[in-house]
Design an enzyme around this catalytic site. Structure first.
Site, PDB file in Angstrom:
ATOM      1  N   HIS A   1       0.859  -1.174   0.000  1.00 13.46           N
ATOM      2  CA  HIS A   1       0.000   0.000   0.000  1.00 13.46           C
ATOM      3  C   HIS A   1       0.902   1.233   0.000  1.00 13.46           C
ATOM      4  O   HIS A   1       1.907   1.254   0.709  1.00 13.46           O
ATOM      5  CB  HIS A   1      -0.862   0.041   1.261  1.00 13.46           C
TER       6      HIS A   1
ATOM      7  N   PHE B   1       3.975   0.009   5.899  1.00 14.23           N
ATOM      8  CA  PHE B   1       4.632  -1.228   6.352  1.00 14.23           C
ATOM      9  C   PHE B   1       3.836  -2.482   5.968  1.00 14.23           C
ATOM     10  O   PHE B   1       3.712  -3.401   6.761  1.00 14.23           O
ATOM     11  CB  PHE B   1       4.888  -1.214   7.866  1.00 14.23           C
ATOM     12  N   HIS B   2       3.329  -2.516   4.728  1.00 14.62           N
ATOM     13  CA  HIS B   2       2.497  -3.642   4.291  1.00 14.62           C
ATOM     14  C   HIS B   2       3.040  -4.344   3.041  1.00 14.62           C
ATOM     15  O   HIS B   2       2.265  -4.668   2.137  1.00 14.62           O
ATOM     16  CB  HIS B   2       1.071  -3.163   4.007  1.00 14.62           C
ATOM     17  N   PRO B   3       4.340  -4.616   2.928  1.00 15.91           N
ATOM     18  CA  PRO B   3       4.839  -5.286   1.725  1.00 15.91           C
ATOM     19  C   PRO B   3       4.389  -6.745   1.666  1.00 15.91           C
ATOM     20  O   PRO B   3       4.349  -7.434   2.685  1.00 15.91           O
ATOM     21  CB  PRO B   3       6.362  -5.186   1.873  1.00 15.91           C
TER      22      PRO B   3
END
Length: 612
Positions: A348, A540-542
């Protein structure tokens, strides 16, 4: 002490008026180390029994890895080794209000992205920081704790891609299985669990500016609802992975309660796995890991399960000979399976720079002496309450559709806190130096976050040192269409200034253009676009680097049972398998992947296992 905070000397610009760089900043961090730098787990853990052969080896005690190891050891006959590259989880991680002080510390891998000329333009080297947890619990020990599952459509899309067993109806029981929801009286039991190990609750302390943000979005037309339930478009104070005013990471929930009780679980911290070992039949039979500078080998008679996350899992696979042939041959790594490892990297995307200033009557700022008092008092409390038992405005979360015809929300809002006078002067430095409690601030930064990115990037081994930090290119805004929902969503956000919630509290947008976009008029579409490309940020959503897919998907790395193609005895169970990022924070979905994935493992080895 286990915890070593951000080194202010390395980060503080000179000269600077930023409070974090003052003498008090150094004193404050020293106080945190003294009070919270050790670990409950280190103090009470039993001596781990040595051994070299196990039934299962789980690589990475992160969000999913802790779930996997806990569930596997429910089978008493199975011996499990859980390896974690970082240290025990330090006590500082348990304090919700200290969440931002964890970034840049020794329990953060401190990754950063590669420049692409379209994002992070105002940041040093045009690189965005990518924090990842390097401790027991992984990123669930350093994140902002929001418990958000995404949309039903996300999982139905996974299933439609050929991933049988991953539709919403398939995965909902696994969300509920892990969940112990403390606010169940206000929620629909159809969607929530109360018997799992993972505590989920609202923080006991929610401040006035947080309520203001939720009320403003409600006035803007969003209903107040449980977005982990039937509908997602709406607003509320998000629940968190917390209990009684403390963080509950997956280490706290799944490993700490059983670590001293189950003789079949061995946990080794400070143990970085550097290679998966295969026999002549391409069957994974063990791992090589480094602990305290010494190399060790451990073997698994059943499976090796990789749960290193979206960055470390593909890195380990590549180092072990699983990945794109051309890349592996460049490093003289023998190719075991020519797969698209590291591809499909996406996240995101959001940005910072829209700032809401709060007047004295609404601001939560306190003196340095008061900060110290709250930090000391929280430590002494048996039942945690007060400002540090919350996370400032961070859990003020909302979801919207920027086009009413969309089937699900495409934008999420989540807030940061700041001192607006400092931020407007030195935004990049102030972001890096967010060491003070999130509870005390005079401004809110509502971040407009794209939930449905079209841009895709990749991760590759570092050509200077393949064992070092990999090169990560998320390719933010590589597809220019990703800017459209960001601009629309920000327009919606700016209109909230006209709400009663804002006006009654004297809240106003700071209409001073930031340095990187000062040539543009504040609030215009061009200004918003410039902010997004210049002050780009990760939530922090890889995900996606070990993509799950059916055997006819040539880009898939693992099958729908999370077994790595082309080899045997090896699975990946973490966020890296997600083919498409869910619409929301990825902590709860990663816990679900852990539950669903380990159920598949157990099902394959014990055919009579009751998966629900």
């Amino acid at each position: 002490m286990l915890w070593q905070p951000l080194n202010l000397t390395d980060v503080c610009p000179t000269p600077t008026p930023i409070a974090a760089c003052s003498y008090f900043g150094y004193l404050y961090l020293n106080l945190l180390v003294k009070l919270y730098g050790d670990s409950r787990d280190r103090k009470r853990r039993r001596e781990e029994r040595e051994g070299r052969e196990y039934d299962f080896i789980v690589v990475g005690a992160g969000t999913a890895g802790c779930v996997v190891a806990s569930r596997l050891t429910e089978i008493e006959d199975w011996k499990v080794l859980l390896l974690e590259a970082g240290p025990e989880q330090p006590d500082v991680t348990l304090v919700p209000g200290l969440s931002t002080a964890l970034i840049g510390s020794n329990i953060d891998w401190k990754y950063s992205t590669e420049p692409n000329g379209r994002s992070c333009l105002a940041r040093p080297g045009q690189r965005c920081d990518w924090p990842r947890g390097k401790t027991m619990g992984g990123s669930s020990s350093i994140n902002s704790m929001a418990y958000i599952r995404g949309n039903r459509l996300d999982y139905d899309e996974w299933a439609a891609l050929g991933n049988e067993g991953w539709s919403y109806e398939d995965v909902l029981p696994y969300f509920k299985k892990s969940e112990n929801n403390f606010n169940i009286e206000r929620l629909n039991r159809k969607y929530h669990g109360i018997h799992g190990p993972q505590s989920v609750a609202r923080f006991p302390f929610i401040d006035a500016p947080s309520i203001m943000i939720t009320e403003a979005f409600n006035e803007g037309g969003l209903p107040i609802l449980d977005y982990n339930g039937k509908e997602q478009q709406g607003t509320m104070q998000a629940q968190a992975v917390s209990e009684d005013g403390e963080r509950v990471s997956t280490n706290n929930a799944f490993i700490a309660p059983i670590r001293d009780k189950r003789k079949n679980l061995v946990v080794k911290t400070d143990s970085e796995v550097v290679k998966i070992l295969f026999d002549e039949h391409k069957r994974a039979y063990g791992v090589k890991y480094v602990r305290h500078g010494k190399e060790h080998t451990a073997t698994a008679t059943k499976e090796v399960i990789v749960s290193g996350g979206a960055i470390n899992s593909p890195k380990l696979l590549l180092l072990s000979g699983i990945g794109p042939r051309k890349q592996l041959e460049h490093f003289n790594i023998p190719v075991l399976a020519d797969l698209h490892v590291g591809e499909n990297l996406h996240d995101h995307v959001t940005y910072n720079g829209i700032v809401v200033a709060l007047p004295n009557k609404t601001s939560t700022e306190v003196s340095n002496a008061e900060i110290v008092r709250h930090v000391i008092e929280y430590k002494k409390m048996k039942i945690k309450e007060g400002p540090l038992s919350g996370n400032g405005p961070v859990n003020s979360v909302s979801f919207i559709k920027t086009d009413p015809h969309l089937p699900a929300p495409d934008v999420q809002y989540q807030c940061d806190n700041t001192n607006w006078m400092e931020y407007v002067r030195e935004p990049i430095a102030v972001e890096k130096l967010a060491i003070f409690p999130t509870s005390f601030y005079n401004a809110v930064i509502p971040r407009t976050m794209l939930l449905t990115p079209k841009s895709r990037g990749r991760l590759v081994l570092n050509p200077k040192d393949p064992n070092g930090k990999p090169l990560m290119q998320p390719n933010y805004f590589g597809d220019e269409r990703d800017l459209i929902p960001i601009i629309k969503g920000t327009r919606f956000l700016i209109n909230l200034e006209n709400t009663y919630a804002f006006k009654s509290r004297g809240a106003q947008f700071v209409k001073i253009p930031l340095e990187g976009c000062k040539h543009l008029k504040w609030g215009t579409d061009e200004y918003i676009k410039c902010l997004a490309m210049s002050y780009t940020s990760t939530p922090f959503h890889p995900v996606g680097t070990c993509k799950m897919g059916p055997d006819y998907d040539s880009t898939a790395v693992v099958d729908p049972r999370l077994r790595v193609y082309g080899v045997s005895g090896l699975r990946v169970i973490d966020a890296s398998i997600m083919p498409v990022v869910p619409r929301g924070n990825t902590n709860a979905p990663s816990i679900m992947v852990g539950e669903r994935g380990v159920a598949l493992v157990i099902e394959d080895w014990l055919h009579n296992y009751h998966k629900h």
